[in-house]
Design a protein around this motif. Structure first.
Motif, short mmCIF file in Angstrom:
data_model
loop_
_atom_site.label_atom_id
_atom_site.label_comp_id
_atom_site.label_asym_id
_atom_site.label_seq_id
_atom_site.Cartn_x
_atom_site.Cartn_y
_atom_site.Cartn_z
N ILE A 77 35.32 41.34 30.10
CA ILE A 77 36.71 41.37 29.65
C ILE A 77 37.48 40.29 30.39
CG2 ILE A 77 38.82 42.76 29.52
CD1 ILE A 77 37.04 45.24 29.37
N ASP A 115 39.34 38.67 23.98
CA ASP A 115 39.66 39.28 25.28
C ASP A 115 38.53 40.21 25.74
OD1 ASP A 115 42.22 38.13 25.41
OD2 ASP A 115 43.08 39.75 24.23
N LEU A 116 37.97 40.93 24.78
CA LEU A 116 36.90 41.88 25.10
C LEU A 116 35.63 41.18 25.59
CD1 LEU A 116 36.76 44.58 22.29
CD2 LEU A 116 36.98 45.01 24.73
N THR A 156 31.78 45.56 31.28
CA THR A 156 33.23 45.43 31.37
C THR A 156 33.64 44.18 32.15
OG1 THR A 156 33.08 47.09 33.11
CG2 THR A 156 33.94 47.82 30.99
N THR A 180 29.98 46.72 22.52
CA THR A 180 30.43 47.21 23.83
C THR A 180 29.63 48.46 24.17
OG1 THR A 180 32.26 48.36 22.75
CG2 THR A 180 32.73 46.22 23.70
N GLY A 203 42.85 39.72 29.19
CA GLY A 203 42.60 41.04 28.60
C GLY A 203 42.94 42.15 29.57
N ARG A 204 42.57 41.96 30.84
CA ARG A 204 42.86 42.98 31.86
C ARG A 204 44.36 43.17 32.03
NH1 ARG A 204 38.09 43.86 35.17
NH2 ARG A 204 36.46 42.65 34.17
N PRO A 247 42.73 48.78 33.78
CA PRO A 247 41.52 48.02 33.43
C PRO A 247 40.36 48.39 34.34
CG PRO A 247 43.10 46.61 34.54
CD PRO A 247 43.76 47.94 34.39
N LEU A 269 44.03 44.28 22.75
CA LEU A 269 42.90 43.44 23.11
C LEU A 269 42.25 42.83 21.88
CD1 LEU A 269 40.79 45.26 25.85
CD2 LEU A 269 42.51 43.49 26.12
#
Ligand SMILES: [Zn+2]
Length: 174
Positions: A100, A39-40, A97, A60, A104-105, A115, A35
């Motif tokens: 994301i 993506d995060l 979350t 995060t 990314g997932r 994910p 990731l």
């Protein structure tokens, strides 16, 4: 004419910003190396002025030690590309979350980490104790929680009852 709507990342030359984004896409989460920070969804803003780059970053999990690493990695990636980076931590709104990316997932699942669930099923799962976390190996929903903490505090350990594969689940955070 400059269309503001096409520039979600604030002021600056769009071409320069694309270069910075390309550099950011090479900076990865130390805990989930597939990731990138893009993506995060932790990058809230990018401002480029000459070789000065200002990055707005939302952490995060608070206290997640990975965040210092991410911030340092962003700085060194930008420095080696000739930029003068500045990182600004933006604490509000808090990261969830949900930020994301879909990409990314998919990358997480391919890496063997389930994910975080979409908002609604996760709440239902909590309320009704439904087993809706899919096995990353066979896709079965017949899985169960083994431990609230997996390889890191951000993950929980699940096991599939069909193929018996243990796997990490990236916990939802709201
Ligand atoms: Zn399975």
């Amino acid at each position: 004419m400059v269309n503001q709507a096409s520039q979600p990342f604030g002021m600056g030359d769009p071409a320069e910003k694309e270069k910075v984004k390309a550099i950011l896409s090479t900076v990865c989460d130390p805990e989930i190396p597939v990731l990138s920070v893009e993506d995060l969804g932790v990058i809230r803003g990018i401002e480029v002025s000459g070789n000065q780059v200002s990055i707005q970053l939302t952490p995060t999990y608070s206290g997640c030690p990975a965040m210092d690493t991410i911030s340092d990695d962003i700085k060194s990636a930008l420095k080696s590309a000739g930029y003068e980076p500045k990182i600004e931590m933006v604490l509000s709104p808090a990261w969830s979350t949900d930020w994301i990316s879909q990409d990314g997932r998919k990358k997480m699942e391919a890496y063997g980490i389930a994910p975080p669930l979409e908002p609604l099923p996760d709440k239902l799962a909590l309320l009704h104790d439904q087993k809706v976390v899919k096995c990353t190996r066979c896709g079965s929903k017949n899985t169960r929680l083994i431990s609230q903490f997996g390889s890191t505090a951000c993950k929980a350990l699940f096991q599939c009852d069909d193929c018996h594969e243990p796997f990490d689940y990236f916990k939802c955070l709201k």
